[in-house]
Structure formats: structure tokens, C-alpha cells
Design a protein around this motif. Sequence first.
Motif, PDB file in Angstrom:
ATOM      1  N   LEU A 209      11.465  12.915  11.766  1.00 63.90           N
ATOM      2  CA  LEU A 209      10.913  11.633  11.317  1.00 63.90           C
ATOM      3  C   LEU A 209      10.326  11.850   9.926  1.00 63.90           C
ATOM      4  O   LEU A 209       9.644  12.854   9.688  1.00 63.90           O
ATOM      5  N   VAL A 210      10.598  10.921   9.019  1.00 63.19           N
ATOM      6  CA  VAL A 210       9.991  10.941   7.684  1.00 63.19           C
ATOM      7  C   VAL A 210       9.088   9.723   7.587  1.00 63.19           C
ATOM      8  O   VAL A 210       9.554   8.590   7.736  1.00 63.19           O
ATOM      9  N   GLU A 211       7.804   9.941   7.340  1.00 66.49           N
ATOM     10  CA  GLU A 211       6.825   8.852   7.328  1.00 66.49           C
ATOM     11  C   GLU A 211       6.114   8.800   5.980  1.00 66.49           C
ATOM     12  O   GLU A 211       5.773   9.841   5.417  1.00 66.49           O
ATOM     13  N   PHE A 212       5.890   7.582   5.460  1.00 66.66           N
ATOM     14  CA  PHE A 212       4.959   7.462   4.338  1.00 66.66           C
ATOM     15  C   PHE A 212       3.905   6.413   4.668  1.00 66.66           C
ATOM     16  O   PHE A 212       4.122   5.501   5.464  1.00 66.66           O
ATOM     17  N   TRP A 213       2.749   6.584   4.034  1.00 64.38           N
ATOM     18  CA  TRP A 213       1.571   5.768   4.313  1.00 64.38           C
ATOM     19  C   TRP A 213       0.814   5.600   3.007  1.00 64.38           C
ATOM     20  O   TRP A 213       0.543   6.571   2.305  1.00 64.38           O
ATOM     21  N   HIS A 214       0.449   4.354   2.663  1.00 62.03           N
ATOM     22  CA  HIS A 214      -0.211   4.097   1.380  1.00 62.03           C
ATOM     23  C   HIS A 214      -1.126   2.881   1.526  1.00 62.03           C
ATOM     24  O   HIS A 214      -0.668   1.783   1.851  1.00 62.03           O
ATOM     25  N   SER A 215      -2.412   3.084   1.313  1.00 61.85           N
ATOM     26  CA  SER A 215      -3.366   1.972   1.355  1.00 61.85           C
ATOM     27  C   SER A 215      -3.272   1.159   0.075  1.00 61.85           C
ATOM     28  O   SER A 215      -3.062   1.709  -1.005  1.00 61.85           O
ATOM     29  N   TYR A 216      -3.443  -0.150   0.184  1.00 67.00           N
ATOM     30  CA  TYR A 216      -3.388  -0.982  -1.017  1.00 67.00           C
ATOM     31  C   TYR A 216      -4.413  -2.115  -0.930  1.00 67.00           C
ATOM     32  O   TYR A 216      -4.939  -2.430   0.141  1.00 67.00           O
ATOM     33  N   THR A 217      -4.716  -2.700  -2.057  1.00 64.75           N
ATOM     34  CA  THR A 217      -5.655  -3.816  -2.147  1.00 64.75           C
ATOM     35  C   THR A 217      -5.070  -4.878  -3.081  1.00 64.75           C
ATOM     36  O   THR A 217      -4.035  -4.674  -3.725  1.00 64.75           O
ATOM     37  N   GLY A 218      -5.750  -6.024  -3.154  1.00 62.33           N
ATOM     38  CA  GLY A 218      -5.372  -7.064  -4.115  1.00 62.33           C
ATOM     39  C   GLY A 218      -4.022  -7.663  -3.822  1.00 62.33           C
ATOM     40  O   GLY A 218      -3.621  -7.828  -2.669  1.00 62.33           O
ATOM     41  N   ASP A 219      -3.311  -8.004  -4.884  1.00 63.44           N
ATOM     42  CA  ASP A 219      -2.033  -8.708  -4.760  1.00 63.44           C
ATOM     43  C   ASP A 219      -0.843  -7.768  -4.816  1.00 63.44           C
ATOM     44  O   ASP A 219       0.292  -8.199  -5.063  1.00 63.44           O
ATOM     45  N   SER A 220      -1.057  -6.491  -4.636  1.00 66.61           N
ATOM     46  CA  SER A 220       0.034  -5.536  -4.666  1.00 66.61           C
ATOM     47  C   SER A 220       1.079  -5.916  -3.619  1.00 66.61           C
ATOM     48  O   SER A 220       0.746  -6.382  -2.528  1.00 66.61           O
ATOM     49  N   LEU A 221       2.347  -5.741  -3.942  1.00 68.45           N
ATOM     50  CA  LEU A 221       3.412  -6.138  -3.027  1.00 68.45           C
ATOM     51  C   LEU A 221       4.552  -5.134  -3.093  1.00 68.45           C
ATOM     52  O   LEU A 221       5.086  -4.870  -4.170  1.00 68.45           O
ATOM     53  N   ILE A 222       4.929  -4.578  -1.953  1.00 63.31           N
ATOM     54  CA  ILE A 222       6.027  -3.619  -1.896  1.00 63.31           C
ATOM     55  C   ILE A 222       7.342  -4.359  -1.665  1.00 63.31           C
ATOM     56  O   ILE A 222       7.388  -5.375  -0.959  1.00 63.31           O
ATOM     57  N   ASP A 223       8.412  -3.884  -2.283  1.00 63.47           N
ATOM     58  CA  ASP A 223       9.755  -4.374  -1.990  1.00 63.47           C
ATOM     59  C   ASP A 223      10.253  -3.555  -0.801  1.00 63.47           C
ATOM     60  O   ASP A 223      10.776  -2.444  -0.963  1.00 63.47           O
ATOM     61  N   ALA A 224      10.060  -4.087   0.404  1.00 63.50           N
ATOM     62  CA  ALA A 224      10.358  -3.328   1.612  1.00 63.50           C
ATOM     63  C   ALA A 224      11.829  -2.936   1.698  1.00 63.50           C
ATOM     64  O   ALA A 224      12.156  -1.834   2.138  1.00 63.50           O
ATOM     65  N   ASP A 225      12.718  -3.830   1.272  1.00 59.72           N
ATOM     66  CA  ASP A 225      14.147  -3.521   1.331  1.00 59.72           C
ATOM     67  C   ASP A 225      14.495  -2.340   0.422  1.00 59.72           C
ATOM     68  O   ASP A 225      15.233  -1.428   0.815  1.00 59.72           O
ATOM     69  N   ALA A 226      13.963  -2.350  -0.804  1.00 56.84           N
ATOM     70  CA  ALA A 226      14.260  -1.267  -1.751  1.00 56.84           C
ATOM     71  C   ALA A 226      13.672   0.053  -1.262  1.00 56.84           C
ATOM     72  O   ALA A 226      14.313   1.113  -1.349  1.00 56.84           O
ATOM     73  N   ALA A 227      12.440   0.009  -0.739  1.00 54.66           N
ATOM     74  CA  ALA A 227      11.810   1.232  -0.242  1.00 54.66           C
ATOM     75  C   ALA A 227      12.565   1.772   0.968  1.00 54.66           C
ATOM     76  O   ALA A 227      12.766   2.989   1.099  1.00 54.66           O
ATOM     77  N   ALA A 228      13.006   0.878   1.849  1.00 52.90           N
ATOM     78  CA  ALA A 228      13.765   1.311   3.023  1.00 52.90           C
ATOM     79  C   ALA A 228      15.075   1.950   2.609  1.00 52.90           C
ATOM     80  O   ALA A 228      15.492   2.978   3.161  1.00 52.90           O
ATOM     81  N   ARG A 229      15.739   1.367   1.599  1.00 52.15           N
ATOM     82  CA  ARG A 229      17.009   1.908   1.150  1.00 52.15           C
ATOM     83  C   ARG A 229      16.822   3.308   0.535  1.00 52.15           C
ATOM     84  O   ARG A 229      17.633   4.211   0.761  1.00 52.15           O
ATOM     85  N   THR A 230      15.738   3.521  -0.220  1.00 52.19           N
ATOM     86  CA  THR A 230      15.479   4.833  -0.822  1.00 52.19           C
ATOM     87  C   THR A 230      15.213   5.880   0.252  1.00 52.19           C
ATOM     88  O   THR A 230      15.757   6.991   0.216  1.00 52.19           O
ATOM     89  N   LEU A 231      14.368   5.532   1.217  1.00 55.67           N
ATOM     90  CA  LEU A 231      14.043   6.456   2.297  1.00 55.67           C
ATOM     91  C   LEU A 231      15.291   6.765   3.131  1.00 55.67           C
ATOM     92  O   LEU A 231      15.549   7.914   3.507  1.00 55.67           O
ATOM     93  N   HIS A 232      16.063   5.737   3.392  1.00 56.52           N
ATOM     94  CA  HIS A 232      17.271   5.877   4.197  1.00 56.52           C
ATOM     95  C   HIS A 232      18.307   6.774   3.508  1.00 56.52           C
ATOM     96  O   HIS A 232      18.913   7.650   4.132  1.00 56.52           O
ATOM     97  N   ALA A 233      18.493   6.560   2.195  1.00 54.84           N
ATOM     98  CA  ALA A 233      19.486   7.339   1.456  1.00 54.84           C
ATOM     99  C   ALA A 233      19.147   8.821   1.454  1.00 54.84           C
ATOM    100  O   ALA A 233      20.033   9.679   1.585  1.00 54.84           O
ATOM    101  N   ARG A 234      17.867   9.159   1.292  1.00 57.25           N
ATOM    102  CA  ARG A 234      17.495  10.570   1.267  1.00 57.25           C
ATOM    103  C   ARG A 234      17.701  11.200   2.649  1.00 57.25           C
ATOM    104  O   ARG A 234      18.146  12.357   2.758  1.00 57.25           O
ATOM    105  N   ALA A 235      17.385  10.475   3.717  1.00 54.33           N
ATOM    106  CA  ALA A 235      17.596  11.006   5.058  1.00 54.33           C
ATOM    107  C   ALA A 235      19.083  11.216   5.332  1.00 54.33           C
ATOM    108  O   ALA A 235      19.486  12.231   5.932  1.00 54.33           O
ATOM    109  N   ALA A 236      19.932  10.291   4.880  1.00 47.72           N
ATOM    110  CA  ALA A 236      21.380  10.443   5.059  1.00 47.72           C
ATOM    111  C   ALA A 236      21.898  11.649   4.272  1.00 47.72           C
ATOM    112  O   ALA A 236      22.781  12.379   4.736  1.00 47.72           O
ATOM    113  N   GLN A 237      21.341  11.862   3.082  1.00 45.35           N
ATOM    114  CA  GLN A 237      21.737  13.020   2.270  1.00 45.35           C
ATOM    115  C   GLN A 237      21.348  14.319   2.965  1.00 45.35           C
ATOM    116  O   GLN A 237      22.127  15.285   2.990  1.00 45.35           O
ATOM    117  N   ALA A 238      20.151  14.364   3.539  1.00 48.31           N
ATOM    118  CA  ALA A 238      19.706  15.556   4.260  1.00 48.31           C
ATOM    119  C   ALA A 238      20.622  15.835   5.453  1.00 48.31           C
ATOM    120  O   ALA A 238      20.950  16.994   5.755  1.00 48.31           O
TER     121      ALA A 238
END
Length: 431
Positions: A209-238
Amino acid sequence: MPHARSFTKLVLGLVTAGALFGLSGCAPEPESTPDPTPTAAPETPEPAAYDGPLHFVGDELDWFLLSEDEIAAVIPGSADFAEPSASLLQIGDGDGAMFSPSICGTVQSEASLGSIGARSITWKAENERQGRLSVLQFADEGQAARRMDDYVAASEQCATFTFDQSASSFDSAAIDEDDVRTVVGSIELGTADSGFRHYFGIASVGNVLVEFWHSYTGDSLIDADAAARTLHARAAQAKELLIGELTANPPATPAEPPAADAAEAWSEWTIGFDGIGPLRLGEDIDAAMAAVPGTDISAAEWPSRPRTFVSPDGSASLVISAQEEGKAIASILVGKISLYGEPSVDGAMLPRAAGVGIGDPIEKAMASFPDGTSVHVVAAGLDFYEVSTRDGRVLLFFTEHDIATPGAAIIGITAEDGTLRREHYFGAYLE
């Protein structure tokens, strides 16, 4: 007359020589020998691609680590990265606040619970808290898959949920491709003013399992699709790297451990990934009791409770634990896991692992068993170095201080079958 005979002999000699010369000149020239045609070397067939269990171990976990640039590109506010390390910080033991539905507790849990190896990288988040990415090795594919089932269920059921009676949410994106599953999203626990807000991502392949965790405040917004694709691609490469490695170097069949004499002094026994002395991991605990005649064995209130084996001369003891609700030996402990209120143990009377024993500095274990993980468990106050095999066996070297403390002494050594560890579930199999 003598002159005539001499002349005749001379003429005959010349004629004979001329005849021989003429025959020599008329003889056909030998045919030239043709150059040999090179024979093509037989082609060595390519080995069939490895198709066995996808079990990553040791430094192979490094293959999953994202670079600083990759993390910064998909996790807003990540900065000041530390160097990747073979270490794991674990806070609790799986207990915590109440979630409704209970499966939603998965998104607040520590993915590392039950793991047997890790690689980590940390960074500073926007609100001075620490973000982290951890690559977590489990004993087998089944354990990792069942944990990932919980995360996938949470992504499907926990768009809104209740945390300690407060309205909460998990806005997520998921990918399930090429035997790799990934979930990434934003978690809001309670109100934006008084609650907690985190970016969370998890990916699984094989026993990792590869996990990341990051606290945030304010109006910060993650692009969940892009982050999922990056995490997924590295796991597939491994995954592809592991298949290539095991295709070229197939896993060796484990050798049978050398026989141990139960009558020997326990200090002569060896601690290994198979067990300690004549005691074997996975063996029926009643058979283990019979294997060491004359030993004083404490009674167990329940089958899964630890039993203490004391040597016939009273000089040494082992603590043996069976799997939960079973009778197979899951772990064997020499010494102590903690010295809080406990006396130290004389390592001279106890078994050793590759020459490493109780009282030795932890650096000796790390040199004898490289590619392991340094672990600190905050809630339990435990520090240990763990090293594992591809088939899920583990040795844990417990220390009296944080492993980063130079010369921290070993106070206990455990041989364990990680496939028999208690698994942590968060609702998917309880409702």
C-alpha cells in the motif's frame, strides 16, 4: 667396361629422375578446401515472464516513492522535503473515534497498521504540520488487498458521514486498472473552522500500500484525478520492475532450516525467519510444547494468549504466541519488547540471530540484516528494527531507546510469521 656401366647407370638415373619429374608436373592440383560455414549458435529462449505473487521486499519499496517535483505538482502546499528514509512513525494501534458508517473510519486510520516494512518521505504542509508519503509492505497480497477493499468501500460510501456526531465528508476519485487500485481525495472532519482537513491518497498493488497524507487550510484544493493518476502510474511502474526482476532472478525455494537439538542449552539455538531452535513458526503449539521436554510452560487463558516457555535449568525463557483464534505459532519472543518496570535480561543465556543477541547495539542487527525498517510506535512507546522476507517472515529487534540513538541496545528479538498477524479492518467485513 667399367666406364660403360657407369655411363649406363647415369643415363638410367637421369631418365628415372626425369620421369618422376614429369609425373610430378602432370599431377592434378589438389582442390582448395572451402571456408567452413559458421554454425549459428542456438538461440537462448527468453524466460517466461514471472507470474507468481507480487511480493515486494526491502529496498524494492523505493520504487514506489514519488519525487519531490511529482509530490509538489499534485499536492498543493507541500514544501521543504526531507530525504527518503527506511523508517516508519506509527502513532496508534487502531483504536480511535467513532464513525458512522463505521467503514468511514478507514480514511482516518493509519494504513501502516499490520505492515512489516516501510519507506517514507515527509514534508512541511501549509499549516506547519507534516505531510508524508509511506510505502508499506504487508506479509502477502491478500492482506494488502483486504485493506484496500476498505479504502475503496470508503470512497464509495463516505461522500458524507458522521465523525464524533459531526457532519464530515470525503470527496474522492478512484482508479482500478492493470491490477492497481487507487483512491485520492479531500477529507473534512467536522466544521471548516474547528475540524480537520486533509488530502489523502492510497494505492495498492501486490503486497504493498502506498499512502500519502497532507493537512491543509483555507481554500487550497487538490486535483484528485491528477493526484490519483500520478500515484497509480508509479505503482504500475513498480509492478513492471518487480516482474522484470523476478523474471530474470526467480525467487529461490526456501531451504529447510537445520535441525536443532531440543536438549541443547538454549544459548546454542539459532533465531531465524523459520523460528527459534526446534520451535517452528506455523507449527501447532501443542507440537511445540512436546518438542521441548522438561520445559516449564505457563497455561494460557485463551488459545491466542502468549505462553512462556522456561528452560529446564531455569536460565532462559521464550514467549510464544499463537495466531488469533488458532493454534499455529505466529511469533516467538526472546527477551523483552520494553523495559518499562521490567528487569533486563541476560543475553548470554539466550539464542542469537546470525550472531546478534540481547545486549548488542542495534547497529549490529542493522549490519547483519540490511534493507530493514526502523519503527517508532508512539502510543505503545516501542522502538524496533524489522526486516522481512518475500514470503512474509519477519525478525524484529526491540531497543531500549529510539533506534536513532547511537549504541541503543537490543532488549528483545522476535521471529514472526507476518501472514498470521492480526489484520486490521475498519468496517467492510463487519457490517
